[in-house]
Structures are given as C-alpha cells and as structure tokens.
Motif scaffolding. Structure first.
Motif, PDB file in Angstrom:
ATOM      1  N   MET A   1      13.551  12.801   0.438  1.00 43.92           N
ATOM      2  CA  MET A   1      12.485  13.566   1.083  1.00 43.92           C
ATOM      3  C   MET A   1      11.122  12.957   0.772  1.00 43.92           C
ATOM      4  O   MET A   1      10.254  12.867   1.641  1.00 43.92           O
ATOM      5  CB  MET A   1      12.561  15.020   0.646  1.00 43.92           C
ATOM      6  CG  MET A   1      13.819  15.728   1.138  1.00 43.92           C
ATOM      7  SD  MET A   1      14.090  17.350   0.381  1.00 43.92           S
ATOM      8  CE  MET A   1      12.748  18.279   1.094  1.00 43.92           C
ATOM      9  N   HIS A   2      10.918  12.512  -0.480  1.00 46.13           N
ATOM     10  CA  HIS A   2       9.658  11.864  -0.844  1.00 46.13           C
ATOM     11  C   HIS A   2       9.511  10.496  -0.177  1.00 46.13           C
ATOM     12  O   HIS A   2       8.389  10.017   0.010  1.00 46.13           O
ATOM     13  CB  HIS A   2       9.567  11.701  -2.359  1.00 46.13           C
ATOM     14  CG  HIS A   2       9.140  12.940  -3.084  1.00 46.13           C
ATOM     15  ND1 HIS A   2       7.925  13.551  -2.874  1.00 46.13           N
ATOM     16  CD2 HIS A   2       9.768  13.690  -4.027  1.00 46.13           C
ATOM     17  CE1 HIS A   2       7.813  14.612  -3.653  1.00 46.13           C
ATOM     18  NE2 HIS A   2       8.925  14.724  -4.364  1.00 46.13           N
TER      19      HIS A   2
ATOM     20  N   PHE B   1       6.112   8.498  -0.151  1.00 47.56           N
ATOM     21  CA  PHE B   1       5.823   7.183  -0.707  1.00 47.56           C
ATOM     22  C   PHE B   1       6.746   6.148  -0.055  1.00 47.56           C
ATOM     23  O   PHE B   1       7.895   6.460   0.255  1.00 47.56           O
ATOM     24  CB  PHE B   1       6.052   7.173  -2.220  1.00 47.56           C
ATOM     25  CG  PHE B   1       5.184   8.133  -2.989  1.00 47.56           C
ATOM     26  CD1 PHE B   1       4.063   7.681  -3.673  1.00 47.56           C
ATOM     27  CD2 PHE B   1       5.486   9.493  -3.031  1.00 47.56           C
ATOM     28  CE1 PHE B   1       3.260   8.557  -4.388  1.00 47.56           C
ATOM     29  CE2 PHE B   1       4.695  10.377  -3.748  1.00 47.56           C
ATOM     30  CZ  PHE B   1       3.575   9.913  -4.420  1.00 47.56           C
ATOM     31  N   PRO B   2       6.263   4.915   0.131  1.00 44.86           N
ATOM     32  CA  PRO B   2       7.137   3.887   0.694  1.00 44.86           C
ATOM     33  C   PRO B   2       8.255   3.459  -0.253  1.00 44.86           C
ATOM     34  O   PRO B   2       9.218   2.827   0.176  1.00 44.86           O
ATOM     35  CB  PRO B   2       6.185   2.725   0.972  1.00 44.86           C
ATOM     36  CG  PRO B   2       5.021   2.935   0.064  1.00 44.86           C
ATOM     37  CD  PRO B   2       4.882   4.419  -0.074  1.00 44.86           C
ATOM     38  N   LEU B   3       8.105   3.802  -1.547  1.00 43.83           N
ATOM     39  CA  LEU B   3       9.124   3.445  -2.535  1.00 43.83           C
ATOM     40  C   LEU B   3       9.283   4.611  -3.504  1.00 43.83           C
ATOM     41  O   LEU B   3       8.293   5.142  -4.021  1.00 43.83           O
ATOM     42  CB  LEU B   3       8.707   2.183  -3.295  1.00 43.83           C
ATOM     43  CG  LEU B   3       9.582   1.757  -4.474  1.00 43.83           C
ATOM     44  CD1 LEU B   3      10.970   1.339  -4.000  1.00 43.83           C
ATOM     45  CD2 LEU B   3       8.921   0.622  -5.247  1.00 43.83           C
TER      46      LEU B   3
ATOM     47  N   VAL C   1       3.105   6.324  -9.521  1.00 40.74           N
ATOM     48  CA  VAL C   1       2.969   7.700  -9.980  1.00 40.74           C
ATOM     49  C   VAL C   1       4.301   8.109 -10.590  1.00 40.74           C
ATOM     50  O   VAL C   1       5.361   7.919  -9.972  1.00 40.74           O
ATOM     51  CB  VAL C   1       2.604   8.658  -8.821  1.00 40.74           C
ATOM     52  CG1 VAL C   1       2.594  10.102  -9.304  1.00 40.74           C
ATOM     53  CG2 VAL C   1       1.260   8.273  -8.217  1.00 40.74           C
ATOM     54  N   ALA C   2       4.270   8.647 -11.805  1.00 44.53           N
ATOM     55  CA  ALA C   2       5.489   9.021 -12.503  1.00 44.53           C
ATOM     56  C   ALA C   2       5.624  10.537 -12.580  1.00 44.53           C
ATOM     57  O   ALA C   2       4.625  11.257 -12.633  1.00 44.53           O
ATOM     58  CB  ALA C   2       5.506   8.422 -13.910  1.00 44.53           C
ATOM     59  N   GLU C   3       6.876  10.987 -12.597  1.00 46.15           N
ATOM     60  CA  GLU C   3       7.166  12.406 -12.830  1.00 46.15           C
ATOM     61  C   GLU C   3       8.201  12.502 -13.941  1.00 46.15           C
ATOM     62  O   GLU C   3       9.243  11.843 -13.900  1.00 46.15           O
ATOM     63  CB  GLU C   3       7.712  13.059 -11.561  1.00 46.15           C
ATOM     64  CG  GLU C   3       8.035  14.541 -11.747  1.00 46.15           C
ATOM     65  CD  GLU C   3       8.689  15.156 -10.524  1.00 46.15           C
ATOM     66  OE1 GLU C   3       7.983  15.301  -9.504  1.00 46.15           O
ATOM     67  OE2 GLU C   3       9.898  15.484 -10.589  1.00 46.15           O
TER      68      GLU C   3
ATOM     69  N   GLU D   1       0.848  -1.193   0.000  1.00 40.32           N
ATOM     70  CA  GLU D   1       0.000   0.000   0.000  1.00 40.32           C
ATOM     71  C   GLU D   1       0.881   1.240   0.000  1.00 40.32           C
ATOM     72  O   GLU D   1       2.062   1.181   0.337  1.00 40.32           O
ATOM     73  CB  GLU D   1      -0.937   0.012   1.215  1.00 40.32           C
ATOM     74  CG  GLU D   1      -0.237  -0.082   2.551  1.00 40.32           C
ATOM     75  CD  GLU D   1      -1.219  -0.142   3.710  1.00 40.32           C
ATOM     76  OE1 GLU D   1      -0.886   0.417   4.772  1.00 40.32           O
ATOM     77  OE2 GLU D   1      -2.299  -0.725   3.537  1.00 40.32           O
ATOM     78  N   GLY D   2       0.310   2.347  -0.420  1.00 42.94           N
ATOM     79  CA  GLY D   2       1.052   3.597  -0.446  1.00 42.94           C
ATOM     80  C   GLY D   2       1.651   3.933  -1.790  1.00 42.94           C
ATOM     81  O   GLY D   2       2.048   5.073  -2.040  1.00 42.94           O
ATOM     82  N   GLY D   3       1.752   2.938  -2.680  1.00 40.27           N
ATOM     83  CA  GLY D   3       2.221   3.197  -4.032  1.00 40.27           C
ATOM     84  C   GLY D   3       3.705   3.504  -4.098  1.00 40.27           C
ATOM     85  O   GLY D   3       4.478   3.282  -3.162  1.00 40.27           O
TER      86      GLY D   3
END
Length: 343
Positions: free
Chosen positions: A102-103, A79-81, A51-53, A28-30
C-alpha cells in the motif's frame, strides 16, 4: 555507526541488490524502511529520502542516533521504494507485506529480507501471492526478494492488511494482536507470577517489560494498598494495547522506554517478567541481569522486586549481589518466581 548491529546478516542482505546493481535507489521520492534497524549498510552510500519506522524503542533510538528520520508508528504516504525486515510471526508479517504494498502505490518496489531459518521461503511465497512474481537473491543464510511487474491481488491485500489488528483474547479479557509477546494467551511465566503474587504490595510500583499490561492489571486487582503503577515497555505496539487494557485508571503511567537505560523514578515495589530475547531467537540472559540491576537502582529502601524467569536462567547470583534478602516463591513448570528485598 559501529557495534553489534554490524553483524546483522538480514540487514546486510536486504541491501545486497543495491550493492550488486540489481536495484537502484530512487532518484526522487525517497524510501520507507519498515521494521528498520541501524547498521553499516545504511551508511555505506547515500540513501536520499530514507524514512524509517520502528516501534521497538532500542532500535528506534539507534536509528535516531545515526541521524535517520525515524517514526515510531504508522507512516503515511507512498514511496517508490519500500524496504521491509519482516517479523517471524506470520500473521504480522503478512499484514506488514500488505502495508508495504500500500505504501509502494501502484508502481513502487517492495524489497524484503528474512533469514532462511526464520521463514524466508515462506515470506517470499507470501509476497508473491500478494504482488505476483518476485526476484530473489541469497547471501549469508538469508534471502532477499523484491517485486517486479506488479499483479496485486487486491482481495487478498484487503484480507491480509488487517491480520494483525487488535482483538480480544484470553476469554475476551485482554486486548492483544499478533506479533506482541504471547499475543493470544497469558504466558505461563506471567501466570505463575500472578499465582504467587504477594497481595501486600503497597505504595508506588512499576512493571518493567510490561507488555500488554497483564501483570499490572493483576497487581491493581489484588493489591489494595497500591497507590500507583508505572508500565515500562520497549515495544510500542504492546504499550498501545496496555493503554487500552488499563483505560480509565488515573493511577497508571505508560512509558515507551528501553529499561536497560535505567529509570528516573524511585519505587516501593517492582514486578517483572523480563525479556530474554531481543529481536532474534538467541538467548539474552544479559537482558534479564540488566533489568535486575535497574530494578535494584530504582527501588527505595526495603523496596521489593517480584520477578519470574525461566528456571535455567542464572539470575540468583546478581539478585544476591543487589538485594539484602532473596527467596524463591515458586519453582514449577520450568519457571521460578523470585523475590528480592532491598536493604
């Protein structure tokens, strides 16, 4: 989901720890993928919550076409990853490692991959300096490395997170930042074009592959009969700087756009220093040829193209096919300035 990116060795190696079981995808958390690129590893197995940036428009478009949630600029949240494909420019890469940590928050995992000949060993050492000991696997001439038990150097994190911040360069005349093309100077090719820029350009024009706006600024300063100019740039980070460098000009348009997909407007003139690399070191003369094709299609009758290129790039043939008149305005220092006039 197939195509040239299927041979992206760094992308494939980035997902190697998940294929071998060394890492598990979060339940969970993506996950956040910084500098993301599309390719078969993103579709080989379910990746819930990805989610991509990506600020480079062709790569952004490819991710969106594949159905991946994609953002063009700073994503917020933890995010966990966090996955990273770091750039070659070291200050930009260090700032990206800091952002990734930081993320990831205090307990998330940061996974990065770089080709061996593009600074993988240095990147691994830099992440270790920030986060403590890292784990490493090698595959396909690439190195994937990820954080283990974290011991983040908070002072270094604070220092590195602003390493790619915008700043004034070129005698404090241009706002730029590490990672964009020729970030700390006016590149020699553009300087040569500006030296030989015809001052009688007039009407509506465009700058293709505009970068931080150097050519457009020169056109507006020297060509008094130019009514408007549109800047087209695929790298969103560069276009944001161009907006600031040309702030307050009502006759300037800014387009985050992949020029190879064509233009929807017609122009009286076009200037350009077209790219001959994409996101790798390999020469891509096909990009310059496509820019010339697009320029020819977008120019009105008697419209003019003024461009600069490395001397060794074979653009004269396609210019001869697409333009009624072609001439060399300059040939020096390893570069050539060319003009084409539409029939």
């Amino acid at each position: 989901m197939s195509g040239p990116r299927d041979t992206d060795a760094a992308l494939e190696t980035l997902f190697h720890p998940f294929a071998t079981g060394a890492l598990a995808w979060p339940r969970e958390g993506g996950a956040l993928f910084l500098r993301a690129r599309d390719g078969w590893p993103l579709h080989a197995r379910p990746l819930p919550g990805l989610v991509a940036e990506q600020s480079y428009k062709p790569a952004f478009d490819a991710l969106q076409r594949s159905g991946i949630t994609t953002h063009g600029d700073d994503v917020e949240g933890t995010f966990p990853l966090v996955l990273v494909l770091p750039p070659r420019q070291r200050e930009e890469a260090r700032a990206l490692f800091a952002r990734a940590l930081m993320h990831a928050g205090p307990s998330g995992v940061v996974v990065a991959c770089m080709p061996n000949d593009e600074g993988a060993k240095t990147g691994q050492a830099d992440l270790a300096r920030l986060a403590g000991q890292v784990n490493v696997l090698s595959k396909s001439h690439c190195r994937v490395f990820w954080t283990g038990a974290r011991s983040t150097d908070l002072a270094l994190l604070e220092e590195w997170r602003v390493l790619d911040a915008p700043r004034f360069v070129a005698g404090d005349t241009l706002l730029s930042r590490p990672g964009v093309f020729a970030w700390d100077r006016v590149d020699k090719a553009s300087a040569l074009l500006m030296q030989h820029l015809p001052t009688d350009l007039a009407g509506e024009g465009a700058d293709l592959g505009a970068g931080i706006g150097v050519l457009a600024m020169d056109v507006l300063a020297r060509c008094k009969h130019v009514q408007a100019i549109d800047l087209y740039e695929a790298e969103g980070r560069a276009l944001a700087l161009a907006r600031q460098n040309l702030t307050g000009r009502a006759n300037v348009g800014f387009h985050w756009h992949d020029v190879t997909q064509g233009l929807s407007k017609q122009y009286d003139f076009i200037v350009m220093n077209p790219p001959f690399h994409a996101q790798s070191r390999a020469d891509r003369p096909d990009l310059g040829r496509r820019f010339i094709e697009v320029a020819a299609q977008a120019l009105r009758a008697r419209g003019r193209l003024i461009m600069v290129a490395n001397r060794h790039l074979p653009y004269e043939a396609i210019l001869g096919e697409r333009f009624a008149q072609v001439r060399v305005l300059a040939d020096e220092g390893g570069f050539k300035v060319l003009e084409g006039v539409r029939a």
